[in-house]
Design a protein around this motif. Structure first.
Motif, mmCIF file in Angstrom:
data_model
loop_
_atom_site.group_PDB
_atom_site.id
_atom_site.type_symbol
_atom_site.label_atom_id
_atom_site.label_comp_id
_atom_site.label_asym_id
_atom_site.label_seq_id
_atom_site.Cartn_x
_atom_site.Cartn_y
_atom_site.Cartn_z
ATOM 1 N N ASP A 1 -14.087 -2.080 0.916
ATOM 2 C CA ASP A 1 -12.728 -2.138 0.161
ATOM 3 C C ASP A 1 -13.022 -2.299 -1.187
ATOM 4 O O ASP A 1 -12.698 -1.376 -2.189
ATOM 5 N N TRP B 1 -15.806 -4.811 6.108
ATOM 6 C CA TRP B 1 -14.697 -4.304 5.327
ATOM 7 C C TRP B 1 -14.238 -4.878 4.071
ATOM 8 O O TRP B 1 -13.734 -3.997 3.253
ATOM 9 N N THR B 2 -14.749 -5.994 3.630
ATOM 10 C CA THR B 2 -14.551 -6.545 2.503
ATOM 11 C C THR B 2 -15.284 -5.873 1.477
ATOM 12 O O THR B 2 -14.707 -5.322 0.300
ATOM 13 N N TYR C 1 -9.320 -4.220 5.715
ATOM 14 C CA TYR C 1 -9.554 -5.609 4.999
ATOM 15 C C TYR C 1 -8.415 -6.684 5.033
ATOM 16 O O TYR C 1 -8.490 -7.771 5.528
ATOM 17 N N HIS C 2 -7.288 -6.172 4.628
ATOM 18 C CA HIS C 2 -6.128 -6.982 4.443
ATOM 19 C C HIS C 2 -5.384 -7.315 5.760
ATOM 20 O O HIS C 2 -4.659 -8.392 5.863
ATOM 21 N N THR D 1 -10.153 4.928 0.782
ATOM 22 C CA THR D 1 -9.803 3.550 -0.018
ATOM 23 C C THR D 1 -8.775 2.770 0.716
ATOM 24 O O THR D 1 -8.605 1.630 0.958
ATOM 25 N N PHE E 1 -9.776 1.396 4.127
ATOM 26 C CA PHE E 1 -10.641 0.363 3.936
ATOM 27 C C PHE E 1 -10.028 -0.895 3.567
ATOM 28 O O PHE E 1 -10.204 -2.070 4.091
ATOM 29 N N SER E 2 -8.847 -0.628 2.737
ATOM 30 C CA SER E 2 -8.290 -1.705 2.262
ATOM 31 C C SER E 2 -7.234 -2.420 3.204
ATOM 32 O O SER E 2 -7.131 -3.534 3.356
ATOM 33 N N HIS F 1 -1.593 -4.195 -6.059
ATOM 34 C CA HIS F 1 -1.452 -2.790 -5.505
ATOM 35 C C HIS F 1 -0.296 -2.102 -6.488
ATOM 36 O O HIS F 1 -0.829 -0.790 -6.553
ATOM 37 N N HIS G 1 0.780 -1.083 -0.165
ATOM 38 C CA HIS G 1 -0.058 -0.147 -0.102
ATOM 39 C C HIS G 1 0.779 1.337 0.111
ATOM 40 O O HIS G 1 0.349 2.365 -0.382
ATOM 41 N N SER H 1 -12.719 0.716 -3.791
ATOM 42 C CA SER H 1 -11.599 0.557 -5.000
ATOM 43 C C SER H 1 -12.299 0.694 -6.343
ATOM 44 O O SER H 1 -11.676 1.533 -6.940
#
Length: 216
Positions: free
Chosen positions: A74, A70-71, A49-50, A42, A45-46, A183, A10, A78
């Motif tokens: 994200d 969160w999925t 999620y990760h 973004t 949230f990403s 990414h 990221h 995105s």
């Protein structure tokens, strides 16, 4: 491959965000600030999620009950960011830039509610294609004046497409590797696209030079 790469990659988002900050500093375009906020949302949230992919109790420990939330955020943010970035790079002017961005954001939100993933993919492709057709003069100018930067952007886009469709159809063993690469490629694509817009705007509408200050 360690799942920490999903978090570390990221950092490549600093490239497009930095380009947007510089664009606003030089040209004072409000669209740059809008897109910066979209990138930050973004990213937030990403990362959350990760964090579920990292098997480390000392890392962010979120409740499994919220994983679907969160999925969802994200994926939706995105997709909306991709649309906004394409509109921005192709120099869609305000207010249409904001109208289309918010309209697509709402439409994507509805589609993700019903898990219509195939329609979402087609929608992103069609939206990008229509934008390119409407702004064909901008695309031609990119190729004419900034060939190497434009080719770099195309290569990064192809790399991001390949990684996305490969990990979408492969086993979980390849997910971390190819999603991490996705990414990097998608942020490099965004950054080079933003640079293309900045260069073309400077060529067509150069900013007046500020007068030199003689005082200390």
């Amino acid at each position: 491959m360690t799942a920490f790469w999903l978090i570390v990659t990221h950092c490549s988002s600093l490239f497009p965000i930095g380009c947007l900050v510089w664009n606003y500093k030089v040209r004072k375009e409000k669209e740059s600030l809008f897109l910066i906020t979209r990138f930050l949302y973004t990213l937030f949230f990403s990362l959350l999620y990760h964090s579920y992919h990292v098997d480390d109790d000392e890392f962010i420990n979120l409740s499994d009950n919220n994983k679907n939330v969160w999925t969802f955020l994200d994926a939706q943010q995105s997709s909306a960011l991709i649309v906004s970035t394409v509109l921005y790079c192709c120099r869609i002017r305000e207010p249409w830039f904001y109208i289309i961005s918010y309209g697509m954001d709402t439409l994507l939100l509805c589609l993700y509610f019903f898990d219509l993933f195939a329609i979402i993919i087609y929608l992103l492709i069609i939206t990008t294609f229509i934008t390119f057709v409407l702004k064909y003069k901008t695309i031609i100018r990119f190729l004419k004046f900034f060939m190497y930067t434009c080719l770099s952007c195309v290569v990064f886009c192809i790399g991001s497409f390949y990684c996305y469709f490969y990990y979408s159809s492969s086993s979980d063993e390849k997910y971390i590797l190819y999603h991490s690469l996705w990414h990097v490629f998608i942020f490099l694509s965004a950054g080079t696209g933003i640079i293309l817009r900045f260069k073309l705007n400077n060529k067509l509408y150069p900013m007046p030079n500020r007068p030199t200050l003689n005082s200390i």
